[in-house]
Design an enzyme around this catalytic site. Structure first.
Site, PDB file in Angstrom:
ATOM      1  N   LYS A 266       0.845  -1.209   0.000  1.00 13.15           N
ATOM      2  CA  LYS A 266       0.000   0.000   0.000  1.00 13.15           C
ATOM      3  C   LYS A 266       0.875   1.251   0.000  1.00 13.15           C
ATOM      4  CE  LYS A 266      -3.944  -2.274   2.075  1.00 13.15           C
ATOM      5  NZ  LYS A 266      -4.578  -2.776   3.294  1.00 13.15           N
TER       6      LYS A 266
ATOM      7  N   GLN B 204      -4.704  -1.259   9.505  1.00 16.42           N
ATOM      8  CA  GLN B 204      -4.683  -2.609   8.934  1.00 16.42           C
ATOM      9  C   GLN B 204      -5.302  -3.604   9.925  1.00 16.42           C
ATOM     10  OE1 GLN B 204      -3.511  -3.475   5.731  1.00 16.42           O
ATOM     11  NE2 GLN B 204      -4.452  -5.428   6.250  1.00 16.42           N
TER      12      GLN B 204
ATOM     13  N   ASP C 180     -11.297   3.257   4.053  1.00 11.40           N
ATOM     14  CA  ASP C 180     -11.682   1.839   3.992  1.00 11.40           C
ATOM     15  C   ASP C 180     -13.202   1.681   4.000  1.00 11.40           C
ATOM     16  OD1 ASP C 180      -9.831  -0.169   3.668  1.00 11.40           O
ATOM     17  OD2 ASP C 180      -9.261  -0.256   5.786  1.00 11.40           O
TER      18      ASP C 180
END
Ligand code: NAD
Length: 297
Positions: free
Chosen positions: A54, A98, A121
């Site tokens: 990422k 994460q 997200d």
């Protein structure tokens, strides 16, 4: 009949290039780069790989990447404090924590602390709610990537029968909401669904997000249907001691029946990071009050 292969890798590369162009335009207008912060707690090997990739992709798209790596025994309060700092930092447009987090942390509490306008997200309940009622917000990256592939392949999805297998908050449920918003007739199947093969046989669109290797068989697929395989499963390879990645769909069988299908790897997987970059860029434009045409990206 052999299905057309939906090339998610190529689509994702195009999307990333478009994000790169718009990131440059953003920098010119705003006088700063769009910024994405990624937080990793602990040393989970898969998560380390995701976070590294990422960060690299963020830089490649011409955006600023802020990586925060915390030890596995970090106190929940310290992670919450970091999220609050990132919420307040004007250089940070998007925040991604994460998952999974270590067991001593409450994931929902951490997600709830991320400012909804930086929740790239799309996991915050505010963004889940916005998706459910049709307001603009942030949509989870994997299902949004699946929808992009579907629309690219099929155009108008209106009236199609869609079956989503899996009801997780990060894939199945938002996928179903997105398909509903496109006027599909949506069925959500899950671990308690009766006669799953029969349910799947009705579908013009099948999205499999289960986490069970090659579960969906060729004779479950309606001839000509479009099959999106979200699953990423590692199984033993023919060669001793090696493993390989397979999806939730038995690809060899399904490709004989389907009209189009995503491979694993190279289908949905590459879309997730590309959409994450897209969401972060959209956040940056919104934060600066800059115009971004709805169909620009
Ligand atoms: P999850 O474990 O949270 O949810 C799985 C869902 O499958 C559950 O809702 C469950 O009801 C359903 N299920 C389980 N067994 C079933 C059965 N026998 N029949 C029907 N339904 C059943 O998983 P998730 O996070 O939604 O991920 C699903 C898969 O997608 C995993 O393989 C994961 O690795 C993969 N994934 C891929 C990406 C990507 O970027 N491509 C992103 C997220 C998840």
């Amino acid at each position: 009949m052999t299905a057309a292969v939906i090339d998610g890798k190529a689509f994702a590369a195009t999307l990333r290039a478009r994000v790169g162009d718009l990131a440059r335009a953003f920098e010119e207008k705003a006088g700063r780069k769009a910024g994405l912060a990624v937080v990793l707690v602990g040393e989970d090997p898969a998560s380390q790989v995701y976070v590294r990739s990422k960060g690299k992709s963020t830089l490649e798209a011409g955006m600023a990447s802020f990586e925060h790596k915390l030890p596995a025994d970090t106190a929940e309060a310290d992670l919450l404090a970091l999220v609050e700092r990132l919420n307040a930092d004007p250089a940070v447009d998007g925040i991604l924590v994460q998952l999974p987090l270590p067991a001593h942390m409450d994931e929902q509490k951490i997600i709830a602390t991320i400012a909804p306008d930086k929740d790239v997200d799309g996991f915050h309940v505010i963004n889940a709610g916005r998706l459910a009622v049709g307001q603009p917000g942030y949509v989870p990256c994997t299902p949004l990537g699946c929808l992009m592939l579907l629309k690219d392949k099929l155009g108008d999805l209106s009236g199609l029968d869609a079956v989503v297998i899996g009801r997780s908050n990060i894939v199945g449920k938002p996928m179903a909401q997105l398909l509903l918003a496109e006027s599909c007739t949506v069925t959500i199947a899950h671990s308690r669904t009766k006669n799953l093969p029969d349910v799947v046989r009705r579908a013009d669109i099948v999205v499999a997000a289960v986490g069970r290797p090659q579960m969906v068989k060729g004779d479950w697929i309606k001839p000509g249907a479009t099959v999106i395989d979200v699953g990423i499963n590692r199984i033993p390879a023919a060669e001793e001691g090696k493993t390989r990645l397979v999806g939730d769909v038995d690809y060899a069988e399904a490709a004989q029946v389907a009209g189009a299908i995503t491979p694993v790897p190279g289908g949905v997987g590459p879309m997730t990071i590309a959409v994450l970059l897209r969401n972060a860029l959209v956040a940056a434009y919104r934060h600066e009050g800059l115009e971004l045409a709805p169909d620009a990206i």
